[in-house]
Design a protein around this motif. Structure first.
Motif: not given
Length: 121
Positions: A88-115
């Motif tokens: 999440f931190v790496v994506v937040l810092i390294l990725m440029n604005k865009g749809l992929l970045k927004r999707l990853l910032l939504i999906i990454l916090p959900i993954i541990p809940l799925r586990v």
């Protein structure tokens, strides 16, 4: 479910971390590589320490996969939460604005809940 649980095993999470750190080093993002290494080592160390402090035995039920050691806190949960936080931190810092970045910032916090949900059922 057996195949999903392997994705959060400690050796697999260490593999994710090594790949991420190598990628960050190649990109000359030394601070992020250090952050990633520190967070993952701290999370793993804290998890092991807490397991030995709490010493909660595993439930006496049949399991799909063989598990040894103490049951709490969950290594799968700690590992998936830690790697997702780091990503999440790496994506937040390294990725440029865009749809992929927004999707990853939504999906990454959900993954541990799925586990946690997969481990619960």
């Amino acid at each position: 479910m057996k195949h999903l649980t392997v994705l959060a095993n400690t050796p697999v999470v260490i593999g994710y971390t090594v790949v991420l750190v190598i990628f960050l080093l190649l990109k000359r993002k030394y601070a992020l590589a250090g952050f990633s290494t520190f967070v993952m080592a701290l999370a793993n160390g804290n998890n092991r320490l807490l397991k030995h402090i709490v010493q909660r035995p595993r439930p006496a039920v049949s399991h799909l996969v063989k598990a040894t050691g103490y049951s709490f806190p969950s290594g799968h949960s700690a590992g998936s939460m830690s790697i997702c936080l780091v990503l999440f931190v790496v994506v937040l810092i390294l990725m440029n604005k865009g749809l992929l970045k927004r999707l990853l910032l939504i999906i990454l916090p959900i993954i541990p809940l799925r586990v946690v949900l997969v481990k619960s059922f």
